[in-house]
Design an enzyme around this catalytic site. Structure first.
Site, mmCIF file in Angstrom:
data_model
loop_
_atom_site.group_PDB
_atom_site.id
_atom_site.type_symbol
_atom_site.label_atom_id
_atom_site.label_comp_id
_atom_site.label_asym_id
_atom_site.label_seq_id
_atom_site.Cartn_x
_atom_site.Cartn_y
_atom_site.Cartn_z
ATOM 1 N N HIS A 99 34.921 39.170 54.718
ATOM 2 C CA HIS A 99 36.190 38.939 55.410
ATOM 3 C C HIS A 99 36.452 40.083 56.383
ATOM 4 O O HIS A 99 36.404 41.235 55.999
ATOM 5 C CB HIS A 99 37.343 38.860 54.408
ATOM 6 N N TYR B 259 48.610 37.236 52.142
ATOM 7 C CA TYR B 259 49.638 37.919 51.354
ATOM 8 C C TYR B 259 50.996 37.488 51.918
ATOM 9 O O TYR B 259 51.259 37.697 53.110
ATOM 10 C CB TYR B 259 49.518 39.438 51.504
ATOM 11 N N PRO C 103 47.968 45.715 41.389
ATOM 12 C CA PRO C 103 46.830 45.046 42.033
ATOM 13 C C PRO C 103 46.994 44.716 43.519
ATOM 14 O O PRO C 103 46.015 44.331 44.167
ATOM 15 C CB PRO C 103 46.682 43.749 41.219
ATOM 16 N N LYS D 173 42.578 47.599 44.612
ATOM 17 C CA LYS D 173 41.854 48.879 44.553
ATOM 18 C C LYS D 173 41.207 49.201 43.199
ATOM 19 O O LYS D 173 40.352 50.078 43.127
ATOM 20 C CB LYS D 173 42.821 50.034 44.889
ATOM 21 N N TYR E 254 42.672 49.496 53.306
ATOM 22 C CA TYR E 254 42.255 48.263 52.635
ATOM 23 C C TYR E 254 40.728 48.185 52.538
ATOM 24 O O TYR E 254 40.177 47.826 51.493
ATOM 25 C CB TYR E 254 42.819 47.034 53.372
HETATM 26 P P1 FAD Z 1 37.157 47.637 32.524
HETATM 27 O O1 FAD Z 1 36.688 46.619 33.494
HETATM 28 O O2 FAD Z 1 38.432 47.390 31.791
HETATM 29 O O3 FAD Z 1 35.983 47.873 31.496
HETATM 30 C C1 FAD Z 1 36.148 48.573 30.290
HETATM 31 C C2 FAD Z 1 35.188 48.029 29.255
HETATM 32 O O4 FAD Z 1 35.265 48.814 28.091
HETATM 33 C C3 FAD Z 1 35.518 46.604 28.839
HETATM 34 O O5 FAD Z 1 34.369 45.812 28.945
HETATM 35 C C4 FAD Z 1 36.024 46.750 27.410
HETATM 36 O O6 FAD Z 1 35.688 45.609 26.615
HETATM 37 C C5 FAD Z 1 35.260 47.983 26.956
HETATM 38 N N1 FAD Z 1 35.903 48.732 25.879
HETATM 39 C C6 FAD Z 1 37.214 48.977 25.681
HETATM 40 N N2 FAD Z 1 37.417 49.740 24.592
HETATM 41 C C7 FAD Z 1 36.193 49.978 24.074
HETATM 42 C C8 FAD Z 1 35.732 50.679 22.935
HETATM 43 N N3 FAD Z 1 36.582 51.301 22.113
HETATM 44 N N4 FAD Z 1 34.396 50.712 22.679
HETATM 45 C C9 FAD Z 1 33.525 50.102 23.515
HETATM 46 N N5 FAD Z 1 33.907 49.392 24.612
HETATM 47 C C10 FAD Z 1 35.218 49.333 24.875
HETATM 48 N N6 FAD Z 1 40.563 45.636 41.265
HETATM 49 C C11 FAD Z 1 40.040 45.608 42.507
HETATM 50 O O7 FAD Z 1 39.358 46.561 42.922
HETATM 51 N N7 FAD Z 1 40.223 44.555 43.355
HETATM 52 C C12 FAD Z 1 40.950 43.481 42.964
HETATM 53 O O8 FAD Z 1 41.029 42.509 43.723
HETATM 54 C C13 FAD Z 1 41.548 43.484 41.649
HETATM 55 N N8 FAD Z 1 42.258 42.438 41.202
HETATM 56 C C14 FAD Z 1 42.635 42.400 39.873
HETATM 57 C C15 FAD Z 1 43.253 41.248 39.416
HETATM 58 C C16 FAD Z 1 43.610 41.164 38.078
HETATM 59 C C17 FAD Z 1 44.288 39.895 37.594
HETATM 60 C C18 FAD Z 1 43.331 42.242 37.172
HETATM 61 C C19 FAD Z 1 43.679 42.144 35.698
HETATM 62 C C20 FAD Z 1 42.723 43.382 37.627
HETATM 63 C C21 FAD Z 1 42.371 43.476 38.978
HETATM 64 N N9 FAD Z 1 41.734 44.606 39.480
HETATM 65 C C22 FAD Z 1 41.292 44.615 40.787
HETATM 66 C C23 FAD Z 1 41.481 45.756 38.627
HETATM 67 C C24 FAD Z 1 40.069 45.784 38.073
HETATM 68 O O9 FAD Z 1 39.776 44.579 37.410
HETATM 69 C C25 FAD Z 1 39.914 46.988 37.140
HETATM 70 O O10 FAD Z 1 40.412 48.126 37.799
HETATM 71 C C26 FAD Z 1 38.452 47.223 36.730
HETATM 72 O O11 FAD Z 1 38.038 46.257 35.801
HETATM 73 C C27 FAD Z 1 38.253 48.611 36.127
HETATM 74 O O12 FAD Z 1 36.934 48.767 35.686
HETATM 75 P P2 FAD Z 1 36.584 49.706 34.451
HETATM 76 O O13 FAD Z 1 35.117 49.628 34.304
HETATM 77 O O14 FAD Z 1 37.229 51.017 34.637
HETATM 78 O O15 FAD Z 1 37.337 49.057 33.217
HETATM 79 C C1 DHB Z 2 42.405 39.512 44.601
HETATM 80 C C2 DHB Z 2 43.104 40.379 43.797
HETATM 81 C C3 DHB Z 2 43.943 41.309 44.375
HETATM 82 O O1 DHB Z 2 44.602 42.184 43.603
HETATM 83 C C4 DHB Z 2 44.108 41.365 45.743
HETATM 84 O O2 DHB Z 2 44.952 42.269 46.281
HETATM 85 C C5 DHB Z 2 43.398 40.495 46.546
HETATM 86 C C6 DHB Z 2 42.549 39.562 45.964
HETATM 87 C C7 DHB Z 2 41.493 38.518 43.978
HETATM 88 O O3 DHB Z 2 41.430 38.487 42.747
HETATM 89 O O4 DHB Z 2 40.854 37.763 44.710
#
Ligand code: FAD
Ligand code: DHB
Length: 392
Positions: free
Chosen positions: A73, A202, A294, A298, A386
């Site tokens: 995009h 948005y 969200p 980021k 962004y």
């Molecule tokens: P996580 O993905 O949470 O991974 C942590 C892992 O650790 C998990 O698999 C969990 O099962 C495991 N774990 C937990 N506790 C333990 C334990 N005690 N022992 C072993 N394993 C364990 N971010 C973006 O950049 N762009 C977006 O568009 C965006 N949109 C989002 C939309 C939604 C609806 C949500 C919920 C989040 C969004 N995010 C977005 C945020 C993004 O998903 C998270 O920031 C990202 O997953 C962080 O990655 P991580 O590896 O730090 O943690």
């Molecule tokens: C998506 C999630 C976001 O938080 C955002 O700002 C844009 C797109 C997505 O899940 O596609």
């Protein structure tokens, strides 16, 4: 007892990217993941990859499917007060983003790790981390079948997300917590319907924020601002489609056609930072150390940026016993984290409906949107953030 150089807790984007970055430099790691493989590969979450995140995934050998199936995009659309404005990333900052589901990124990373002989232990929950102030920390875990064990390592990477266990291994008086919660949530669905537009939309609407995103040419990802305590059970699909249509009415672009709902869920809007992101031999990365609301997309990108910094510090340690980059880890990450917090809070404040707003504050919000879409300098600042601030 298991033994490795870097014990990684969590197989999310942070843990998996770290393990792959280290493997490429000849550093051994073992990843412990509480859930099973199908669960982590199926969890619907983020979708936007910053320019640098997409490049990094490619550089570590996990980018083939993303480059083939991810949607590039070159801008986004902002809607408010009946007007629609495009922020043209390509023209303003010469970069783009890639829309590609987090669960696809996870599948690609797991596949490449396992194919290269990497160790990921699923169904293995870490419950304690000991000996962090010694040269040989130990992660204690239990498996889904009830058995348990220990992982001894040189360093522990706490990549276990916001609800993980590693952060709790730090004496609380060693950490400062910074937090803000917003008075609303996002109700997201994944639906079998073609995206209404080529780009993300948005929308700031009197009824509340709406976001149109996508996962493929036939699957849309949609979000509606909702109450903090919203009960998704009170929303039959029909009600969701009607509310979405109401928030998108009055613009030229085609409507979103209702389709089969594949997933639904409510996500809170929280900003959180812990500092420092390190305690002795424990390094926190990704959501374990910080959460952003969200709206700026980021979270996943910050997780990847953290572990890039961490991998470089670990490489400097293992190749030349240098400690300076490990010592600088937290400060290096937090500088970028706070800028992402600033951007995410700003986007959130600008785009949502705040019940507590006075008419004066509502007009300030509209003026902010008017300014950001009419001033080249302001549009450029949005675009620069962004697509992702530099990783270095
Ligand atoms: P996580 O993905 O949470 O991974 C942590 C892992 O650790 C998990 O698999 C969990 O099962 C495991 N774990 C937990 N506790 C333990 C334990 N005690 N022992 C072993 N394993 C364990 N971010 C973006 O950049 N762009 C977006 O568009 C965006 N949109 C989002 C939309 C939604 C609806 C949500 C919920 C989040 C969004 N995010 C977005 C945020 C993004 O998903 C998270 O920031 C990202 O997953 C962080 O990655 P991580 O590896 O730090 O943690
Ligand atoms: C998506 C999630 C976001 O938080 C955002 O700002 C844009 C797109 C997505 O899940 O596609």
């Amino acid at each position: 007892m298991l033994r490795t150089q870097v014990g990684i807790v969590g197989a999310g984007p942070a843990g998996l990217v770290l393990s792959q970055l280290l493997a490429r430099e000849g550093i051994e790691s073992i990843v412990l993941e509480a859930r099973d493989r199908a669960y982590v590969e199926g969890r619907v979450r983020a979708g936007v990859l910053e320019h640098g995140t997409a490049d990094l995934l490619e550089a570590i050998g996990a980018g083939q499917r993303m480059r083939a199936q991810g949607l590039v995009h070159r801008g986004i659309e902002l809607r408010f007060g009946g007007q629609s404005h495009r922020i043209d990333f390509a023209e303003l900052v010469g970069k783009s983003i890639t829309v590609y589901g987090q669960q696809e990124v996870i599948k690609d990373l797991i596949a490449v790790r396992l194919q290269q002989g990497g160790a990921i232990h699923f169904d293995t929950e870490a419950y304690a981390v000991d000996g962090l102030d010694t040269a040989r920390p130990v992660v204690r875990y239990r498996k889904a079948d009830g058995s348990g064990g220990e992982l001894a390592c040189d360093f522990v990477a706490g990549c276990d997300g916001f609800h993980g266990t590693c952060r709790n291994a730090v004496p609380p008086n060693q950490l400062a917590f910074f937090e803000r919660t917003f008075p609303f949530s996002w109700f997201g669905i994944l639906a079998e319907t073609p995206p209404a537009s080529q780009e993300l939309i948005y929308t700031n609407h009197e009824r509340g924020f709406a976001l149109i995103s996508m996962r493929s040419p036939s699957v849309s990802r949609l979000y509606l601002q909702c109450a903090v305590d919203e009960d998704p059970g009170a929303w039959p699909d029909q009600r969701y489609w009607e509310e979405l249509a109401a928030r998108l009415a009055g613009y030229d672009a085609p409507e979103v056609k209702p389709g089969r709902v594949l997933a639904r869920g409510v996500t809170g809007m929280r900003a959180f930072v812990v500092a420092p992101m390190r305690y002795e031999r424990l390094f926190l990365a990704g959501d374990a150390a910080h959460i952003v609301p969200p709206t700026g997309a980021k979270g996943m990108n910050l997780a990847v940026a953290d572990v890039l910094v961490l991998s470089r510090a670990l490489v400097a340690f293992y190749t030349s016993r240098r400690l300076d980059l490990l010592d600088a880890y937290s400060d290096t990450c937090l500088r970028r984290v706070w800028k992402a917090q600033r951007f995410s809070s700003w986007m959130t404040s600008m785009l949502h409906r705040f019940d507590a707003h006075t008419p004066f504050e509502r007009r300030l919000q509209l003026a902010e949107l008017d300014y950001v879409t009419s001033s080249r300098a302001a549009s450029q600042a949005l675009a620069e953030n962004y697509v992702g601030l530099p990783l270095d």
